[in-house]
Design an enzyme around this catalytic site. Sequence first.
Site, PDB file in Angstrom:
ATOM      1  N   ASP A 129      46.806  36.693  39.727  1.00  0.00           N
ATOM      2  CA  ASP A 129      45.683  35.909  39.234  1.00  0.00           C
ATOM      3  C   ASP A 129      45.762  34.573  39.970  1.00  0.00           C
ATOM      4  OD1 ASP A 129      43.898  34.302  37.859  1.00  0.00           O
ATOM      5  OD2 ASP A 129      44.313  35.245  35.925  1.00  0.00           O
ATOM      6  N   LYS A 183      37.466  26.624  39.187  1.00  0.00           N
ATOM      7  CA  LYS A 183      38.179  25.351  39.106  1.00  0.00           C
ATOM      8  C   LYS A 183      38.145  24.615  40.434  1.00  0.00           C
ATOM      9  CE  LYS A 183      39.533  27.677  35.499  1.00  0.00           C
ATOM     10  NZ  LYS A 183      39.681  27.523  34.090  1.00  0.00           N
ATOM     11  N   TRP A 210      47.395  33.693  29.839  1.00  0.00           N
ATOM     12  CA  TRP A 210      46.012  33.350  29.515  1.00  0.00           C
ATOM     13  C   TRP A 210      45.506  34.349  28.457  1.00  0.00           C
ATOM     14  CZ3 TRP A 210      41.236  35.394  32.378  1.00  0.00           C
ATOM     15  CH2 TRP A 210      40.086  34.738  31.933  1.00  0.00           C
TER      16      TRP A 210
HETATM   17  C1  LMR Z   1      41.078  28.444  30.194  1.00  0.00           C
HETATM   18  O1  LMR Z   1      42.147  29.063  30.208  1.00  0.00           O
HETATM   19  O2  LMR Z   1      40.846  27.560  29.371  1.00  0.00           O
HETATM   20  C2  LMR Z   1      40.036  28.738  31.237  1.00  0.00           C
HETATM   21  O3  LMR Z   1      40.523  29.635  32.172  1.00  0.00           O
HETATM   22  C3  LMR Z   1      38.714  29.093  30.682  1.00  0.00           C
HETATM   23  C4  LMR Z   1      38.656  30.463  30.066  1.00  0.00           C
HETATM   24  O4  LMR Z   1      37.802  31.257  30.478  1.00  0.00           O
HETATM   25  O5  LMR Z   1      39.436  30.773  29.173  1.00  0.00           O
END
Ligand code: LMR
Length: 387
Positions: free
Chosen positions: A210, A245, A129
């Site tokens: 996470d 989510k 992420w």
């Molecule tokens: C994403 O990965 O799109 C989500 O978790 C929203 C974010 O905060 O990035």
Amino acid sequence: MFESIPKVPPDPIFSLVDRFRADPNPDKINLTVGVYQNEQSQTPVMRCVKQAEERLLEQENTKNYLGIGGLEAFDRATAALLLGETQAFENNCYTCIQTPGGTGALRIAAEYLDKLRPSAKLWIGLPTWANHMNIFSQANVQISHYDYLDKSKTALNFESLVEALDESTEGDAFLFHTCCHNPSGFDLAVDQWEIIFGFVRERNLLPIFDCAYQGFRESLETDVFPLRRMAELGSEFLICSSNSKNFGLYAERVGALTGVCKDAAAADKLGAYLKSLIRAIYSNPPKHGAGIVATVLDDPGLRESWHAELEEVRNRIGSMRRLLVDKLSQQLGDQFNFMLQQNGMFSFTGLTPAEVDQLREEHSIYMLRSGRVNVAGVNQDNVDRLC
Ligand code: LMR
């Protein structure tokens, strides 16, 4: 004074949301941010959430501060949801602290690493992420990486993770995605987790999980297998969980930082330390979202309707994933079949940044430049154009 501020690049996820909103094309397709969309491309408020809010509005008689650790009923219900009936939960060998979203939990975990384990490295599998790197590097944590995926980006590279575990030193931390890996959708298998747990115990490593998608892979129970197994094995670890989510509470910023410890005394000590960090950052968390989650989890009727709604969400995403692969294979053969091995909201398509840019500029199809798509953005109306 402010003219010397360095120019920062736009956020790779939220800047695309802005561009999507500004695009006048009526046929535009949004596969960007990880937000659930229904068949009508909407992100509705869950019915159980609306009902819980009605109750809260009726019963609330104060806006007094919560404690630094947040709403106690939320903290206990969250720990139960994550840890189930493990000994760690039954014997209070944990501390669970409400945070502003999963991001808030990750940031506090990062502060903890910076303050108490300054010489430890944090190992992160790439891709991850996009915000993980921001969060930990802004807290001065030393980051090392390994390749989570192979070169094609369409399968796991478990050997690279094992090499990283082998290279790690006593006390290092590892960031893991509990389930529904963001951005790839590729999760670790049970036997791979067992190998990881062997290293964790042998090297006294600190796993940081996470956990943003509990309930999106298979079920609320089985999705958190790594957490419950780790707790059973008696290892100490941190969980950064989010309810953005699984309750659709994106804008309410609800999450938690949970530490599982060897005994209740260690858990109390950890809890007190984490609260001292929080006090200096945002003092104490907001109430509304945590009130919703606690109300739903503590009421058998609301909880049952939450389970049913979450199942609807999970099933819709699963059927859109199958539809997408089906339609792609009609035109392009089986080259996208790997997407059926991915879980949760996201899919790594293997598209290059240049291909992603072309799709956006020429067709108003928006996805992350890494090639990640939010499968929930696919629907019966847009799937043919998309394929
Ligand atoms: C994403 O990965 O799109 C989500 O978790 C929203 C974010 O905060 O990035």
